[in-house]
Scaffold this active site. Structure first.
Site, PDB file in Angstrom:
ATOM      1  CG  ASN A 108      44.446 -47.411  41.387  1.00 35.73           C
ATOM      2  OD1 ASN A 108      45.108 -46.892  42.372  1.00 35.73           O
ATOM      3  ND2 ASN A 108      44.630 -48.612  40.985  1.00 35.73           N
ATOM      4  CG  HIS A 131      38.224 -47.431  42.043  1.00 36.11           C
ATOM      5  ND1 HIS A 131      39.131 -47.262  41.191  1.00 36.11           N
ATOM      6  CD2 HIS A 131      38.096 -48.669  42.699  1.00 36.11           C
ATOM      7  CE1 HIS A 131      39.740 -48.638  41.172  1.00 36.11           C
ATOM      8  NE2 HIS A 131      39.072 -49.366  42.045  1.00 36.11           N
ATOM      9  CG  HIS A 172      36.945 -52.119  38.858  1.00 36.68           C
ATOM     10  ND1 HIS A 172      37.072 -53.513  39.462  1.00 36.68           N
ATOM     11  CD2 HIS A 172      37.923 -51.650  39.652  1.00 36.68           C
ATOM     12  CE1 HIS A 172      37.944 -53.468  40.518  1.00 36.68           C
ATOM     13  NE2 HIS A 172      38.284 -52.314  40.563  1.00 36.68           N
ATOM     14  CD  GLU A 181      41.104 -51.926  37.934  1.00 37.07           C
ATOM     15  OE1 GLU A 181      40.732 -50.823  38.586  1.00 37.07           O
ATOM     16  OE2 GLU A 181      41.560 -52.859  38.888  1.00 37.07           O
TER      17      GLU A 181
HETATM   18  C1  GLA Z   1      41.107 -51.569  42.449  1.00 35.04           C
HETATM   19  C2  GLA Z   1      42.001 -51.439  43.637  1.00 35.04           C
HETATM   20  C3  GLA Z   1      41.988 -52.291  44.527  1.00 35.04           C
HETATM   21  C4  GLA Z   1      40.619 -52.555  45.048  1.00 35.04           C
HETATM   22  C5  GLA Z   1      39.560 -52.871  44.022  1.00 35.04           C
HETATM   23  C6  GLA Z   1      38.135 -52.910  44.461  1.00 35.04           C
HETATM   24  O1  GLA Z   1      41.479 -52.764  41.709  1.00 35.04           O
HETATM   25  O2  GLA Z   1      43.234 -51.308  42.985  1.00 35.04           O
HETATM   26  O3  GLA Z   1      42.728 -52.005  45.714  1.00 35.04           O
HETATM   27  O4  GLA Z   1      40.105 -51.417  45.790  1.00 35.04           O
HETATM   28  O5  GLA Z   1      39.804 -51.855  42.853  1.00 35.04           O
HETATM   29  O6  GLA Z   1      37.956 -53.713  45.481  1.00 35.04           O
END
Ligand code: GLA
Length: 355
Positions: A88, A114, A183, A318
């Protein structure tokens, strides 16, 4: 090679291609009496999970690609990956530890997402089989993506009947920040959007965000909002409501505050898909869970059976520390000091429910 250990899933290993720099990627298949899960060393990613529907028909319930190339060519979805060092967002890609400022890559609207440009999802992990599963190890050097300290991460996937368990442990040689999660995008129907899945989140509070999806620091109650999933509610029931938070994120892409202490095992979520009867239950020791409704999937990429990854065709749960914790002292800390080993655990359990 097959390692079959009583009461545990059988584990087999096969080749899954090579990265552009020639590194071999392996695929581990974990098979129990109820579930078959495939996990590869590129990004320590879950590639597939096959589980039965209420009629006993097996089907793959996670989004991904049929071959390594699909994953290598996709920098933005993080399908199945372990994301890190910091899953995140970190506001403006900067934070302070002991008064010293650190800068990590800004790869999302001026924020760091990330772990940066080359996060843990894009690295090949070392792996070896364990009882009923596989342990993946990554050593991230001091300064990797701007983060301080040599970080050693072990992620163990193990299959126990109908439960896939993920154990994370991390240690460092210099004080740093860490937030690892997985994820995976689930679709319990095996296709279509997830709007008809019934979601339950065992959470009374969430962390609202500003326009660039960084938490404001407040922890309001979910009561009376489209973020109240304390009773099973269709993902699609309120997703288009005229609500600022839903508009900012294009749907759900928020962190829910879980009940019970950080480190205590608790149920985070239960998801039921009425047509197949499949149920996913998520437990974790983490203090939060990001429920992301796949809003950024745009139908331009194609999955294992050639199906397009449409907007909202998968959801992620997540389990994590809250976003931007390094800049929010009131949130549970993500600091990790030398000499400490931090463990966390998440389980994904698959069952079915009669009509
Ligand atoms: C996470 C983020 C989202 C997006 C996804 C990947 O869940 O919170 O905003 O970036 O990853 O696309």
């Amino acid at each position: 090679m097959t390692t079959a250990i009583a009461a545990h899933a059988a584990v087999t290993k096969s080749a899954f291609g090579t990265t552009p720099d020639g590194t071999a990627v392996d695929l581990y298949t974990l098979k129990s009496d109820a579930v078959e899960a495939r996990i590869m060393t590129y990004g320590a990613r879950i590639v597939s999970i096959n589980t039965a529907d209420r009629d006993g028909k097996m089907g793959d319930v996670v989004l991904g690609y049929s071959a390594l190339d699909g994953y290598l060519g996709d920098a933005t979805t993080y399908f199945g990956a372990v994301v890190g060092r910091y899953g995140n967002r970190i506001a403006n890609g900067s934070f302070k530890i002991d008064g010293q400022e650190y800068h990590v890559p800004v790869n999302n609207n001026g924020q760091s997402l990330h772990g940066g440009i080359v996060g843990f999802d894009k690295l090949v992990w070392q792996a070896h089989p364990i009882a009923g599963g596989v342990e993946m190890t990554l050593v991230s050097k001091d300064g990797d993506q701007g983060y301080p300290g040599t970080l050693t991460a072990h992620v163990r996937y193990s299959l126990h009947h109908n439960a896939l368990r993920i154990d994370y442990s991390v240690s460092t040689d210099k004080t740093t920040v860490v937030n690892l999660t997985n994820h995976t995008y689930f679709n319990l129907a095996g296709g279509g959007t997830v709007l008809g899945h019934e979601m339950t989140l065992l959470s009374d509070h969430y962390t609202p965000v500003n326009k660039v999806l960084i938490p404001t620091g407040e922890l309001p109650s979910v009561e009376g909002t489209p973020f109240d999933f304390r009773k099973a509610t269709l993902i699609g029931a309120r997703i288009e409501q005229d609500n600022d938070q839903l508009k900012i994120a294009g749907g759900y892409d928020h962190n829910w505050v879980l009940r019970g202490a950080n480190g205590e095992v608790k149920t985070a979520a239960r998801v039921y898909e009425p047509a197949s009867g499949r149920v996913l239950t998520v437990t974790t020791t983490e203090p939060g869970v990001q429920f992301y409704s796949g809003n950024f999937l745009d139908g331009t990429k194609f999955g294992k059976a050639g199906e397009s990854h449409e907007k909202r065709s998968g959801f992620c749960l997540e389990t994590q520390h809250y976003p931007d914790s390094p800049n929010e002292p009131s949130f549970p800390t993500t600091l990790l000091k030398p000499g400490e080993t931090r463990h966390s655990m998440t389980t994904f359990t698959f069952s079915t429910h009669a009509k």
